[in-house]
Design a protein around this motif. Sequence first.
Motif, PDB file in Angstrom:
ATOM      1  N   TYR A  44       0.486  -1.148   0.415  1.00  0.00           N
ATOM      2  CA  TYR A  44       0.094   0.002   0.379  1.00  0.00           C
ATOM      3  C   TYR A  44       0.806   1.017  -0.097  1.00  0.00           C
ATOM      4  CZ  TYR A  44      -3.959  -2.864   1.065  1.00  0.00           C
ATOM      5  OH  TYR A  44      -5.339  -3.925   0.797  1.00  0.00           O
ATOM      6  N   LYS A  45       1.983   1.454   0.247  1.00  0.00           N
ATOM      7  CA  LYS A  45       3.280   2.380   0.658  1.00  0.00           C
ATOM      8  C   LYS A  45       3.535   2.478  -0.430  1.00  0.00           C
ATOM      9  CE  LYS A  45       3.210   5.115   3.521  1.00  0.00           C
ATOM     10  NZ  LYS A  45       2.592   6.932   3.437  1.00  0.00           N
TER      11      LYS A  45
ATOM     12  N   GLU B 297       1.346   4.449  -2.721  1.00  0.00           N
ATOM     13  CA  GLU B 297       0.924   6.064  -2.733  1.00  0.00           C
ATOM     14  C   GLU B 297       2.085   6.123  -3.086  1.00  0.00           C
ATOM     15  OE1 GLU B 297       1.108   8.391   1.229  1.00  0.00           O
ATOM     16  OE2 GLU B 297       1.044   6.548   1.498  1.00  0.00           O
TER      17      GLU B 297
ATOM     18  N   GLU C  73      -3.614   8.120  -5.161  1.00  0.00           N
ATOM     19  CA  GLU C  73      -2.510   8.293  -3.254  1.00  0.00           C
ATOM     20  C   GLU C  73      -2.866   9.392  -2.649  1.00  0.00           C
ATOM     21  OE1 GLU C  73       0.824  11.522  -1.919  1.00  0.00           O
ATOM     22  OE2 GLU C  73      -0.315  12.098  -3.598  1.00  0.00           O
TER      23      GLU C  73
ATOM     24  N   ARG D  40      -3.020   5.962   0.657  1.00  0.00           N
ATOM     25  CA  ARG D  40      -2.645   6.366   2.053  1.00  0.00           C
ATOM     26  C   ARG D  40      -3.542   5.835   2.638  1.00  0.00           C
ATOM     27  NH1 ARG D  40      -2.293  11.197   1.488  1.00  0.00           N
ATOM     28  NH2 ARG D  40      -0.540  11.637   0.797  1.00  0.00           N
ATOM     29  N   ASN D  41      -4.697   5.951   2.364  1.00  0.00           N
ATOM     30  CA  ASN D  41      -6.099   5.656   3.407  1.00  0.00           C
ATOM     31  C   ASN D  41      -5.205   3.464   3.580  1.00  0.00           C
ATOM     32  OD1 ASN D  41      -6.733   8.266   3.993  1.00  0.00           O
ATOM     33  ND2 ASN D  41      -8.811   8.040   1.770  1.00  0.00           N
TER      34      ASN D  41
ATOM     35  N   PHE E 148      -3.183   2.404   3.784  1.00  0.00           N
ATOM     36  CA  PHE E 148      -2.084   1.452   4.692  1.00  0.00           C
ATOM     37  C   PHE E 148      -2.122   1.829   5.870  1.00  0.00           C
ATOM     38  CE2 PHE E 148       1.329   3.785   6.596  1.00  0.00           C
ATOM     39  CZ  PHE E 148       2.169   2.484   6.355  1.00  0.00           C
ATOM     40  N   LEU E 149      -2.822   3.117   6.118  1.00  0.00           N
ATOM     41  CA  LEU E 149      -2.955   3.406   7.082  1.00  0.00           C
ATOM     42  C   LEU E 149      -4.525   2.617   8.309  1.00  0.00           C
ATOM     43  CD1 LEU E 149      -3.746   7.656   7.471  1.00  0.00           C
ATOM     44  CD2 LEU E 149      -2.003   6.030   8.206  1.00  0.00           C
TER      45      LEU E 149
END
Length: 210
Positions: A155-156, A159, A171, A175-176, A178-179
């Motif tokens: 995921y990173k 992004e 992006e 990012r969402n 990933f978080l």
Amino acid sequence: MATTQAGGRSDWQLSEASLWANAAVQTVSQYAGHLPTEGIAISSTTSGENRYSLPSDHDYPIALTLYQGSSATTGSRATIAVPLVAMDAGWADSRSLPDSGVPENYVLYSTYYELYPSPNSGYSLQLRYQTKHPTLIQSSETIALDERWHLACLYKTTELLEASRSNVEGEAIARNRFLSYVAGVPTDQQLKQRDRRSMSMRFVGFGKSR
């Protein structure tokens, strides 16, 4: 896989994708609180020389120890171990030179460290340090993190790839993801601190009633 998630664009070269994948691995490693993978480097001092090179895979120091009397590996009773204390460059600049003796401190720079006072003889040094994560070169190489972090790296990477093409929407989505993913993954430190005794049963004795 990251390029596929990022829309399958054909304008990413392997070298560029590798660059962002390696950046993602470093980011995830710090985010995850990855426990140190230690390396050990043993060397010897030279009288009058206070500057020594760091290993090529050095990330940050864990401990630097000086040994007097014999080598760092003999375990002889005659050996005196001196744990060296890290100082900063400002402290080093304020010292009166020249000075020599048995080193007590060291100052870390980007690719080397300096001993203070400057060694007045030959001593053995043992540097324990955190190693860097190996750089990914081939697409078939495996990330040097536990499997639970591999999806976070994907995921990173996605992004960062989207950001490199100014795709703000893609992006943000990556990012969402990933978080959201890392929020539910325990860090290495959290796993280490789990108290296994909390899972055990305790039997409580009851006193006699009067």
